[in-house]
Design a protein around this motif. Structure first.
Motif, mmCIF file in Angstrom:
data_model
loop_
_atom_site.group_PDB
_atom_site.id
_atom_site.type_symbol
_atom_site.label_atom_id
_atom_site.label_comp_id
_atom_site.label_asym_id
_atom_site.label_seq_id
_atom_site.Cartn_x
_atom_site.Cartn_y
_atom_site.Cartn_z
ATOM 1 N N CYS A 1 98.383 60.042 24.667
ATOM 2 C CA CYS A 1 98.105 60.211 26.090
ATOM 3 C C CYS A 1 96.616 60.474 26.285
ATOM 4 O O CYS A 1 96.050 61.336 25.602
ATOM 5 C CB CYS A 1 98.920 61.362 26.668
ATOM 6 S SG CYS A 1 100.713 61.197 26.408
ATOM 7 N N ASP B 1 106.570 70.290 37.973
ATOM 8 C CA ASP B 1 106.126 68.938 38.307
ATOM 9 C C ASP B 1 105.361 68.916 39.622
ATOM 10 O O ASP B 1 104.281 68.344 39.726
ATOM 11 C CB ASP B 1 107.348 68.019 38.390
ATOM 12 C CG ASP B 1 106.960 66.561 38.486
ATOM 13 O OD1 ASP B 1 105.973 66.183 37.842
ATOM 14 O OD2 ASP B 1 107.647 65.816 39.200
ATOM 15 N N SER C 1 101.645 59.804 36.476
ATOM 16 C CA SER C 1 100.435 60.446 35.979
ATOM 17 C C SER C 1 99.201 59.654 36.396
ATOM 18 O O SER C 1 99.296 58.536 36.900
ATOM 19 C CB SER C 1 100.482 60.558 34.448
ATOM 20 O OG SER C 1 101.707 61.115 34.011
ATOM 21 N N THR C 2 98.040 60.257 36.139
ATOM 22 C CA THR C 2 96.775 59.590 36.427
ATOM 23 C C THR C 2 96.102 59.109 35.157
ATOM 24 O O THR C 2 94.965 58.656 35.199
ATOM 25 C CB THR C 2 95.823 60.549 37.170
ATOM 26 O OG1 THR C 2 95.583 61.699 36.350
ATOM 27 C CG2 THR C 2 96.429 60.986 38.496
ATOM 28 N N TRP C 3 96.791 59.199 34.018
ATOM 29 C CA TRP C 3 96.213 58.836 32.726
ATOM 30 C C TRP C 3 97.131 57.839 32.020
ATOM 31 O O TRP C 3 98.346 57.846 32.203
ATOM 32 C CB TRP C 3 96.013 60.077 31.849
ATOM 33 C CG TRP C 3 96.965 61.199 32.121
ATOM 34 C CD1 TRP C 3 96.790 62.252 32.971
ATOM 35 C CD2 TRP C 3 98.280 61.389 31.551
ATOM 36 N NE1 TRP C 3 97.894 63.072 32.957
ATOM 37 C CE2 TRP C 3 98.816 62.568 32.096
ATOM 38 C CE3 TRP C 3 99.031 60.665 30.622
ATOM 39 C CZ2 TRP C 3 100.075 63.053 31.756
ATOM 40 C CZ3 TRP C 3 100.293 61.144 30.281
ATOM 41 C CH2 TRP C 3 100.789 62.328 30.846
ATOM 42 N N VAL D 1 104.994 66.655 32.366
ATOM 43 C CA VAL D 1 105.564 65.314 32.501
ATOM 44 C C VAL D 1 106.464 64.988 31.316
ATOM 45 O O VAL D 1 107.542 64.410 31.471
ATOM 46 C CB VAL D 1 104.437 64.263 32.624
ATOM 47 C CG1 VAL D 1 105.027 62.884 32.898
ATOM 48 C CG2 VAL D 1 103.467 64.640 33.739
ATOM 49 N N THR E 1 94.656 62.291 27.913
ATOM 50 C CA THR E 1 94.422 63.520 28.653
ATOM 51 C C THR E 1 94.714 64.704 27.744
ATOM 52 O O THR E 1 95.125 64.527 26.592
ATOM 53 C CB THR E 1 95.299 63.580 29.921
ATOM 54 O OG1 THR E 1 94.893 64.682 30.747
ATOM 55 C CG2 THR E 1 96.770 63.741 29.574
ATOM 56 N N LEU F 1 106.235 58.148 31.422
ATOM 57 C CA LEU F 1 105.152 59.131 31.439
ATOM 58 C C LEU F 1 104.001 58.686 32.339
ATOM 59 O O LEU F 1 103.393 59.492 33.044
ATOM 60 C CB LEU F 1 104.627 59.359 30.023
ATOM 61 C CG LEU F 1 105.541 60.101 29.048
ATOM 62 C CD1 LEU F 1 104.981 60.005 27.630
ATOM 63 C CD2 LEU F 1 105.698 61.565 29.448
ATOM 64 N N ALA G 1 98.100 68.802 30.600
ATOM 65 C CA ALA G 1 98.500 67.830 31.610
ATOM 66 C C ALA G 1 99.733 67.047 31.170
ATOM 67 O O ALA G 1 100.543 66.610 31.997
ATOM 68 C CB ALA G 1 97.348 66.867 31.903
ATOM 69 N N VAL G 2 99.899 66.877 29.867
ATOM 70 C CA VAL G 2 101.027 66.108 29.339
ATOM 71 C C VAL G 2 102.323 66.905 29.399
ATOM 72 O O VAL G 2 103.393 66.363 29.691
ATOM 73 C CB VAL G 2 100.742 65.680 27.885
ATOM 74 C CG1 VAL G 2 101.962 64.979 27.276
ATOM 75 C CG2 VAL G 2 99.527 64.772 27.826
ATOM 76 N N SER H 1 96.399 68.296 41.119
ATOM 77 C CA SER H 1 95.676 67.114 40.656
ATOM 78 C C SER H 1 94.900 66.494 41.812
ATOM 79 O O SER H 1 94.941 66.959 42.948
ATOM 80 C CB SER H 1 96.670 66.091 40.091
ATOM 81 O OG SER H 1 97.401 65.485 41.139
#
Length: 268
Positions: free
Chosen positions: A13, A196, A82-84, A23, A15, A78, A19-20, A203
């Motif tokens: 991931c 969540d 997410s943003t990554w 999620v 990030t 995932l 952050a992981v 974020s």
């Protein structure tokens, strides 16, 4: 990668582990999470869902789900919330390869046969480099070399070559899962929802969790999740079906959260 393991997989991931974590909990799978260099995290499955729990069903007339399909579904699940980006690496006795998922964009992947023979499209490597922000000249040249015949490189050597390119971005896989690794556990739906939503509000998508934008986003997630879940169920792909269900869950939670927040003063 464990060179002695006949089947294996990991998720990278782009990030930090903090952050992981929220999620990854929603996957409801036994995973180990560890830092993997500046701005990278690694998730390693503790079990083997493509061999273990689904093997019994395979004996009743269903085929065990292959590792690439399972990991592709997990990476998509995932990434959509997410943003990554999420990179799934996998290998078995016949092939090895990767799947890169990033947001709502179509995942991209590449496969090598066991002896290292390329079995993918060259364009996938260029898309891979673009989505991860790699150097369009030096890194792309290194990636394209992995798509050419090489009698001295088997499938796992190809994956190691891919990882070597990513080390230029700071990726540093841990030598082993030591004290820096943590076990990801399912906290239950109530706590998972709180974590969540808290992660989303903190974020850069915070402004999208309330109001017209939030409702539009939730509607889009519901609209995208239903056909994906049905497609995964029709193909008996648990990973893709779960990605669709997760999308619908995000959409439903978004609508419910927006309604609750509309009825409460800020800060409550």
């Amino acid at each position: 990668m464990d060179a002695t393991s006949p089947v294996g997989a990991l998720l990278l991931c782009r990030t930090v582990p903090d952050a992981v974590r929220p999620v990854a909990q929603l996957l409801r799978e036994p995973l180990l999470l560890a830092p993997a260099g500046p701005g990278w995290s690694v998730l390693v499955p503790e079990g083997e869902p493509w061999q273990g729990g689904r093997r019994a069903r395979a004996g009743e007339g269903e085929r065990a789900e292959p590792v690439d399909r399972v990991l592709g579904g997990w990476a998509t699940a995932l990434a959509v919330g997410s943003t990554w980006p999420v990179l799934a690496l996998w290998w078995d006795g016949d092939r090895a390869g990767y799947t890169l998922a990033s947001g709502f964009r179509r995942p991209v992947g590449y496969v090598w046969l066991a002896d290292g023979t390329p079995a993918g499209e060259d364009e996938a490597m260029r898309t891979f480099a673009e989505r991860l922000g790699l150097d369009p000249v030096l890194d792309v040249q290194s990636l394209e070399a992995l798509t050419r015949p090489d009698p001295d490189a088997d499938a796992r050597a190809r994956l190691r070559g891919l990882l070597a390119v990513l080390t230029r971005t700071g990726l540093a896989l841990p030598a082993g899962l030591d004290a820096n690794a943590e076990r990801i556990e399912w906290p239950g739906w109530r706590d998972a929802v709180k974590v969540d939503l808290g992660a989303v509000e903190s974020s850069r998508f915070g402004p999208w969790v309330r109001g017209p934008r939030a409702r539009a986003l939730a509607g889009a997630q519901l609209a995208a999740g239903l056909p994906l879940a049905l497609w995964g169920a029709a193909r008996r792909s648990g990973g893709w079906a779960f990605a669709g269900v997760l999308l619908m869950a995000h959409g439903a939670l978004g609508l419910a959260y927006d309604r609750v927040r509309e009825g409460r003063p800020d800060g409550e």
